[in-house]
Design a protein around this motif. Structure first.
Motif, PDB file in Angstrom:
ATOM      1  N   THR A  21       0.839  -1.196   0.000  1.00 20.81           N
ATOM      2  CA  THR A  21       0.000   0.000   0.000  1.00 20.81           C
ATOM      3  C   THR A  21       0.876   1.249   0.000  1.00 20.81           C
ATOM      4  OG1 THR A  21      -0.134  -0.042   2.416  1.00 20.81           O
ATOM      5  CG2 THR A  21      -1.887  -1.162   1.189  1.00 20.81           C
ATOM      6  N   THR A  33       0.655   5.871   0.366  1.00 15.71           N
ATOM      7  CA  THR A  33      -0.078   7.121   0.506  1.00 15.71           C
ATOM      8  C   THR A  33       0.761   8.249  -0.066  1.00 15.71           C
ATOM      9  OG1 THR A  33       0.835   7.476   2.723  1.00 15.71           O
ATOM     10  CG2 THR A  33      -1.291   6.339   2.567  1.00 15.71           C
ATOM     11  N   GLY A  34       0.112   9.351  -0.391  1.00 16.03           N
ATOM     12  CA  GLY A  34       0.832  10.498  -0.917  1.00 16.03           C
ATOM     13  C   GLY A  34       1.045  10.422  -2.416  1.00 16.03           C
ATOM     14  N   SER A  81       5.749  13.496   0.310  1.00 13.72           N
ATOM     15  CA  SER A  81       4.558  12.972   0.976  1.00 13.72           C
ATOM     16  C   SER A  81       4.324  11.490   0.692  1.00 13.72           C
ATOM     17  CB  SER A  81       3.317  13.758   0.516  1.00 13.72           C
ATOM     18  OG  SER A  81       3.051  13.519  -0.864  1.00 13.72           O
ATOM     19  N   TYR A  82       5.076  10.941  -0.260  1.00 12.88           N
ATOM     20  CA  TYR A  82       4.844   9.551  -0.671  1.00 12.88           C
ATOM     21  C   TYR A  82       5.444   8.585   0.346  1.00 12.88           C
ATOM     22  CZ  TYR A  82       4.812   5.319  -3.517  1.00 12.88           C
ATOM     23  OH  TYR A  82       4.601   4.047  -3.985  1.00 12.88           O
TER      24      TYR A  82
END
Length: 253
Positions: free
Chosen positions: A89, A91-92, A98-99
């Motif tokens: 998984t 995010t960002g 932000s990744y």
């Protein structure tokens, strides 16, 4: 297309293709601990240190000490598990700070039996063993699985006296000895004669090892490398002015 290349401009390189390449290039160094990943036990807890390993062509890093808890009165293995049945998984936004990716396909755990499928040929699960273990009601005994840890090549030069020297090379638990020298003085022995030299500890045989020095004038000499590192000239004779070829091998672990 019926042919595909991966190290080309604008081509998507998948983790699978990268792993297959690294696994092939690594050959005997694949499925090996590169650094660290040593384990200790306290009570029923097992602690695995930081380290790196190459497993089925995939570089894996243990970034902080890992704690595992064994059940009492069991046996099994401390393993790094690659499980491609799981989905990672994230995010960002990729390419930005932000990744954050979460690798659900990788974990360290205790297992009773090993599952070792070829991940580069359609397999999905590979458990890479670091240690085997046996637990009692209160403690754990660990046994390092030597073949899982990369062993560096080590070398040293020892002086056999009379201008004779030999290079020792240790790899995978075996020492090979080779040298080409010319004695600076005559030497000979009809019985056991201790040379008063010591082989470094990491090159010492489990029991004993034999070095054979053969001269180009049909002369020869036998040397015995003892488990305590001492070297004995057993039999033979050497004269100055001739070239001698020294060779031998023995098991050290």
């Amino acid at each position: 297309m019926t042919i595909q290349g991966y190290q080309f401009d604008k081509i998507k390189v998948t983790p699978e293709s990268d792993a297959a390449l690294y696994s092939y290039l690594a050959q005997n160094s694949d499925n090996k601990v590169i650094k660290g990943a040593t384990a200790t036990a306290s009570g029923l807890n097992i602690y695995v240190s930081t380290g790196k390993a190459l497993v089925q062509g995939r570089l894996i890093e243990i970034t902080q000490q890992h704690q595992l808890s064994a059940q009492s009165n069991t046996t099994g293995y401390v393993v790094i598990t690659v499980d491609l049945t799981q989905s990672n998984t994230a995010t960002g936004t990729p390419g930005t700070s932000s990744y954050i990716a979460v690798n659900n396909q990788l974990k360290m755990e205790l297992v009773e039996t090993l599952t070792q499928q070829d991940l580069n040929s359609g397999g999905l699960i590979y458990t890479f063993p670091l240690y085997s273990y046996t637990s009692t009601g209160t403690s754990v005994a660990l046994t390092k699985i030597d073949k899982s840890f990369f062993k560096k090549m080590e070398t040293a030069t020892i002086d056999l006296g009379w201008g004779m020297s030999v290079v020792l090379t240790k790899k995978d638990g075996v020492v090979s000895a080779n040298g080409t020298t010319t004695p600076s003085s005559n030497a000979g022995s009809t019985g056991s004669f201790n040379l008063g030299v010591k082989v470094p500890e990491v090159f010492r045989p489990i029991n004993s090892g034999i070095l054979m020095a053969r001269g180009n004038n049909a002369q020869w000499a036998n040397y015995i490398v003892n488990s305590d590192g001492s070297v004995t000239m057993a039999t033979g004779a050497m004269n100055t002015g001739y070239t001698f070829y020294v060779s031998g091998s023995w098991v050290v672990e």
